[in-house]
Design a protein around this motif. Structure first.
Motif, PDB file in Angstrom:
ATOM      1  N   TRP A 238      47.684  30.093 -34.221  1.00  0.00           N
ATOM      2  CA  TRP A 238      46.471  30.271 -34.148  1.00  0.00           C
ATOM      3  C   TRP A 238      45.684  29.871 -35.420  1.00  0.00           C
ATOM      4  CZ3 TRP A 238      44.740  32.672 -38.721  1.00  0.00           C
ATOM      5  CH2 TRP A 238      45.698  33.060 -39.534  1.00  0.00           C
ATOM      6  N   LEU A 239      46.593  29.587 -36.589  1.00  0.00           N
ATOM      7  CA  LEU A 239      46.002  29.004 -37.830  1.00  0.00           C
ATOM      8  C   LEU A 239      45.735  27.643 -37.564  1.00  0.00           C
ATOM      9  CD1 LEU A 239      45.322  29.450 -40.797  1.00  0.00           C
ATOM     10  CD2 LEU A 239      47.712  29.096 -41.272  1.00  0.00           C
TER      11      LEU A 239
ATOM     12  N   LEU B 190      36.007  33.356 -35.036  1.00  0.00           N
ATOM     13  CA  LEU B 190      36.730  32.197 -34.588  1.00  0.00           C
ATOM     14  C   LEU B 190      38.203  32.750 -34.367  1.00  0.00           C
ATOM     15  CD1 LEU B 190      35.375  29.079 -36.251  1.00  0.00           C
ATOM     16  CD2 LEU B 190      34.746  29.705 -34.249  1.00  0.00           C
ATOM     17  N   THR B 191      38.610  34.027 -34.743  1.00  0.00           N
ATOM     18  CA  THR B 191      39.880  34.560 -34.610  1.00  0.00           C
ATOM     19  C   THR B 191      39.802  35.986 -34.113  1.00  0.00           C
ATOM     20  OG1 THR B 191      40.260  35.726 -36.913  1.00  0.00           O
ATOM     21  CG2 THR B 191      40.380  33.212 -36.757  1.00  0.00           C
ATOM     22  N   TYR B 192      41.218  36.629 -34.082  1.00  0.00           N
ATOM     23  CA  TYR B 192      40.888  37.996 -33.568  1.00  0.00           C
ATOM     24  C   TYR B 192      41.407  38.914 -34.589  1.00  0.00           C
ATOM     25  CZ  TYR B 192      41.459  36.011 -29.058  1.00  0.00           C
ATOM     26  OH  TYR B 192      41.537  35.112 -27.756  1.00  0.00           O
TER      27      TYR B 192
ATOM     28  N   HIS C  94      41.697  40.859 -43.259  1.00  0.00           N
ATOM     29  CA  HIS C  94      43.007  40.369 -42.689  1.00  0.00           C
ATOM     30  C   HIS C  94      43.251  38.794 -42.629  1.00  0.00           C
ATOM     31  CE1 HIS C  94      47.073  41.011 -41.160  1.00  0.00           C
ATOM     32  NE2 HIS C  94      46.733  40.650 -40.136  1.00  0.00           N
ATOM     33  N   LEU C  95      42.044  38.178 -42.043  1.00  0.00           N
ATOM     34  CA  LEU C  95      42.192  36.668 -42.306  1.00  0.00           C
ATOM     35  C   LEU C  95      42.384  36.079 -43.482  1.00  0.00           C
ATOM     36  CD1 LEU C  95      41.885  34.166 -40.461  1.00  0.00           C
ATOM     37  CD2 LEU C  95      39.377  34.307 -40.778  1.00  0.00           C
TER      38      LEU C  95
END
Length: 280
Positions: free
Chosen positions: A172-173, A196-198, A203-204
């Protein structure tokens, strides 16, 4: 336990480099007084180190420090690996030419360092190996030059992977980093990139710092400056357009940040490259 020394193991020890294609077990635990990089080009083999053992298949390899103990067992019938070796003195010179701190960083990791060798690097190394194999053995100057080219490919592989962390980012990264480098995203705010992430933005940013050692804002700033520099070198866009393309509505702020990063203004940076082109 055996120590292999390059003065006896290399065909031409005065060059301080060597290579070979290896196709059999080497069950005796040993270290070297030189650096070795190897990767499997076919079949499989069990690689044994002080940390344990691992079955290696095509594309998997290691950078071996002079003090690392290792050996190879249980090679398959179709097993083959490419080894390139270099003296400690010559390796230090090569790494310091690229980055003054790279040798010390790699040397501080007190165990073999794992690498996945992609198809493009594998092709380049094997192509150079083939060129060496068809070169007359009396042409030592060319053989030495080609061996250097092999090590340049290895150093590029090493440099692209953090030698201190020596880890692979989660998928994912990797995907996220690839996405934020794209022109349509590099101009966006860090808070907007979260979509662009979940993950939540909080948290990101915590995970990004944990894996990369940089905050997301720090990483984005460097990416923006590098992209702006590329546009200045390769396009005729004016500086205001480039400022907007990397996410800065204020031209004066963009110029200040660019100067802090590159120690020159965008205009001076562009003039330097255009001047060099005119010289040629």
């Amino acid at each position: 336990m055996k120590t292999v020394i390059y003065q006896e193991d290399f065909d031409y020890p005065e060059t301080q480099m060597h290579f070979h294609l290896f196709c059999q077990d080497y069950p005796e635990l040993h270290d070297h007084n030189y650096w070795e990089f190897f990767f499997v080009v076919g079949g499989s083999v069990t690689h044994v180190t002080e940390k344990g053992q691992q079955i290696l298949t095509e594309g998997m390899g290691y950078l071996i420090h002079p003090s690392d103990l290792h050996c190879f067992t249980d090679a398959s019938d179709d097993y083959a690996q490419l080894n390139v070796m270099i003296s400690d003195e010559y390796f230090r010179e090569l790494l310091e030419f690229v980055d003054g701190s790279l040798y010390e960083s790699i040397n501080a990791v007190k165990n073999p360092m794992f690498y996945m060798v992609g198809n493009s690097v594998s092709r380049e190394l094997q192509k150079t190996l083939h060129a060496i194999q068809i070169t007359n053995v009396s042409n030592q100057k060319r053989i030495t030059a080609l061996t250097k080219l092999m090590w340049i490919e290895v150093v590029k592989l090493i440099y692209r992977k953090d030698p201190v962390l020596n880890q692979v980012y989660p998928e994912w990264l990797n995907n996220f980093i690839n996405e934020i480098q794209k022109p349509q995203n590099i101009c966006r705010k860090a808070s907007e990139l979260t979509e662009l992430t979940y993950f939540s933005h909080r948290h990101l940013t915590r995970l990004f710092l944990q894996y990369t050692g940089q905050t997301l804002n720090e990483y984005l700033l460097v990416a923006r400056m590098n992209y702006a520099a590329m546009l200045l070198r390769t396009t005729q866009q004016d500086i205001l357009q480039i400022s907007s393309a990397v996410g800065y509505d204020s031209l004066s702020y963009f110029i200040r940040i660019f100067k802090e990063h590159f120690k020159t203004t965008p205009k001076q940076y562009r003039m330097t490259f255009h001047y060099q082109e005119e010289e040629f």
